[in-house]
Design an enzyme around this catalytic site. Sequence first.
Site, mmCIF file in Angstrom:
data_model
loop_
_atom_site.group_PDB
_atom_site.id
_atom_site.type_symbol
_atom_site.label_atom_id
_atom_site.label_comp_id
_atom_site.label_asym_id
_atom_site.label_seq_id
_atom_site.Cartn_x
_atom_site.Cartn_y
_atom_site.Cartn_z
ATOM 1 N NE ARG A 155 -2.165 -1.917 3.257
ATOM 2 C CZ ARG A 155 -1.850 -3.221 3.398
ATOM 3 N NH1 ARG A 155 -2.244 -4.084 2.510
ATOM 4 N NH2 ARG A 155 -1.156 -3.632 4.423
ATOM 5 C CD GLU A 176 1.477 -6.318 13.093
ATOM 6 O OE1 GLU A 176 0.584 -5.829 12.397
ATOM 7 O OE2 GLU A 176 2.669 -5.970 12.994
#
Length: 192
Positions: free
Chosen positions: A79, A116
């Site tokens: 993105r 994460e």
Amino acid sequence: MEHGPVDTSPVSTDRTPPLDLASADVARLIRWADDFPTSGVRFADLTPVFANADAFRDVVDALVSVGGDADLIAGIDARGFLLGAGVARAMNAGVLAVRKAGKLPPPVLGRSYSLEYGTATLEIPADGIDLQGRRVLVIDDVLATGGTLGAAAELLEAAGAHVLRIAVVLEIEALRGRERLPAHPLTSLLKV
């Protein structure tokens, strides 16, 4: 756990209209996806922001407003590519796609990092682009744990570039990614 706007002020204390507009657009249009890409992760989907012409323009304008005298915009896969291209065009700067491993032909420079929900590697071309002394604005969509942005900044600096600033559309404060990036000025258009 429900996320919403907490503090929309960027690192800088002077607020400009492009930052305010972009922050409001992101807060209004963001879509949250629970348990994606793995269980326990709440994914911030900015696709609706980018698909809205006015919101996309506001986000690009806000990122341009913090770009300073960057002559190269580094957009992080994937993105960040969308944002980086728009910002580079508006700033009359070059754009560099910082890719996920295996997407560029060799030789490449790479940097591995943890995120994460796993590990990953970012790469840039090792030749064909002279990064020595280039003034770079690093752009991505979301700051979570800081691993991706930290790896990108290290990779660019190892290639001789000077990272002027890091800018993101959304910062998830609970994951404390900002703490992993103390050496670089950082702007978030919206913090949640």
